[in-house]
Enzyme design. Structure first.
Site, PDB file in Angstrom:
ATOM      1  N   TYR A 128      37.627 -50.005   4.175  1.00 41.43           N
ATOM      2  CA  TYR A 128      36.662 -49.961   5.279  1.00 41.43           C
ATOM      3  C   TYR A 128      36.216 -48.575   5.727  1.00 41.43           C
ATOM      4  O   TYR A 128      35.178 -48.460   6.380  1.00 41.43           O
ATOM      5  CB  TYR A 128      37.210 -50.732   6.492  1.00 41.43           C
ATOM      6  CG  TYR A 128      37.108 -52.212   6.272  1.00 41.43           C
ATOM      7  CD1 TYR A 128      35.935 -52.900   6.553  1.00 41.43           C
ATOM      8  CD2 TYR A 128      38.162 -52.915   5.712  1.00 41.43           C
ATOM      9  CE1 TYR A 128      35.818 -54.255   6.305  1.00 41.43           C
ATOM     10  CE2 TYR A 128      38.055 -54.276   5.454  1.00 41.43           C
ATOM     11  CZ  TYR A 128      36.881 -54.932   5.757  1.00 41.43           C
ATOM     12  OH  TYR A 128      36.760 -56.269   5.501  1.00 41.43           O
ATOM     13  N   GLY A 141      34.269 -45.500   5.456  1.00 38.09           N
ATOM     14  CA  GLY A 141      33.100 -45.131   4.666  1.00 38.09           C
ATOM     15  C   GLY A 141      32.015 -46.160   4.868  1.00 38.09           C
ATOM     16  O   GLY A 141      32.082 -47.001   5.768  1.00 38.09           O
ATOM     17  N   GLY A 181      30.019 -49.388   4.574  1.00 34.39           N
ATOM     18  CA  GLY A 181      30.298 -50.770   4.203  1.00 34.39           C
ATOM     19  C   GLY A 181      31.776 -51.079   4.295  1.00 34.39           C
ATOM     20  O   GLY A 181      32.561 -50.314   4.832  1.00 34.39           O
ATOM     21  N   HIS A 215      36.169 -50.340  13.793  1.00 31.33           N
ATOM     22  CA  HIS A 215      34.956 -49.551  14.033  1.00 31.33           C
ATOM     23  C   HIS A 215      33.735 -50.294  13.499  1.00 31.33           C
ATOM     24  O   HIS A 215      32.702 -50.370  14.176  1.00 31.33           O
ATOM     25  CB  HIS A 215      35.110 -48.179  13.376  1.00 31.33           C
ATOM     26  CG  HIS A 215      33.977 -47.255  13.622  1.00 31.33           C
ATOM     27  ND1 HIS A 215      33.101 -46.892  12.629  1.00 31.33           N
ATOM     28  CD2 HIS A 215      33.566 -46.608  14.746  1.00 31.33           C
ATOM     29  CE1 HIS A 215      32.209 -46.050  13.132  1.00 31.33           C
ATOM     30  NE2 HIS A 215      32.463 -45.865  14.413  1.00 31.33           N
ATOM     31  N   ASP A 216      33.838 -50.846  12.289  1.00 31.27           N
ATOM     32  CA  ASP A 216      32.732 -51.633  11.728  1.00 31.27           C
ATOM     33  C   ASP A 216      32.412 -52.820  12.628  1.00 31.27           C
ATOM     34  O   ASP A 216      31.242 -53.130  12.872  1.00 31.27           O
ATOM     35  CB  ASP A 216      33.068 -52.128  10.321  1.00 31.27           C
ATOM     36  CG  ASP A 216      33.041 -51.030   9.270  1.00 31.27           C
ATOM     37  OD1 ASP A 216      32.709 -49.870   9.604  1.00 31.27           O
ATOM     38  OD2 ASP A 216      33.360 -51.341   8.102  1.00 31.27           O
ATOM     39  N   ASP A 243      32.677 -44.953  18.320  1.00 30.54           N
ATOM     40  CA  ASP A 243      33.145 -43.783  17.580  1.00 30.54           C
ATOM     41  C   ASP A 243      34.380 -43.177  18.242  1.00 30.54           C
ATOM     42  O   ASP A 243      35.338 -42.788  17.561  1.00 30.54           O
ATOM     43  CB  ASP A 243      32.035 -42.739  17.466  1.00 30.54           C
ATOM     44  CG  ASP A 243      30.924 -43.152  16.522  1.00 30.54           C
ATOM     45  OD1 ASP A 243      31.031 -44.211  15.867  1.00 30.54           O
ATOM     46  OD2 ASP A 243      29.928 -42.406  16.436  1.00 30.54           O
TER      47      ASP A 243
END
Length: 138
Positions: free
Chosen positions: A43, A45, A47, A63-64, A105
């Protein structure tokens, strides 16, 4: 292919929050953000798929998921205001969308800092083809 994509994003997204997020990561982990986290696990990076490989990778998964809740702006390109105060990240935007991106973030950078001891060099440049387990729900 993933490496080329991330390099392209770095070059294209110069004005976006990529560098803001990278600065937060450096402050909270003491690690160089791009080298250490741009292609880490399933995860960290661009995508993501499969099951997070460790606590560090889980920070990126969360975070995604956080970015998935953002409406009204592109979280990967939004530029927000923030500062570092007494070792903490303070998001200071009045725009709700930008503040939400900053908080995503901030939370990820803090999480990565809290889990820096789980960082495993075996997951650096990890091939996405290894991320075959069923993805978790956010």
């Amino acid at each position: 292919m993933r490496t080329l994509w991330i390099m392209a994003v770095c070059l294209i997204g110069v004005e976006g929050n990529f560098f803001q997020f990278a600065e937060m990561i450096v402050k909270m982990t003491g690690k160089e953000a791009v080298h250490s986290y741009a292609i880490y696990g399933c995860y960290c990076g661009w995508g993501g798929q499969g099951k997070p490989q460790d606590a560090t990778d889980r920070c990126c998964f969360v975070h995604d998921c956080c970015y998935g809740t953002v409406n009204d702006c592109n979280p990967k390109m939004a530029t927000y205001s923030y500062s570092f105060e007494n070792g903490d990240i303070v998001c200071g935007d009045n725009n709700l969308c930008l503040k939400t991106v900053c908080e995503c973030d901030r939370a990820a950078a803090i999480c990565l800092g809290q889990n820096v001891n789980t960082y495993d060099k075996n997951y650096e440049n990890y091939a996405i083809s290894h991320c075959t387990e069923e993805s978790e729900q956010c």
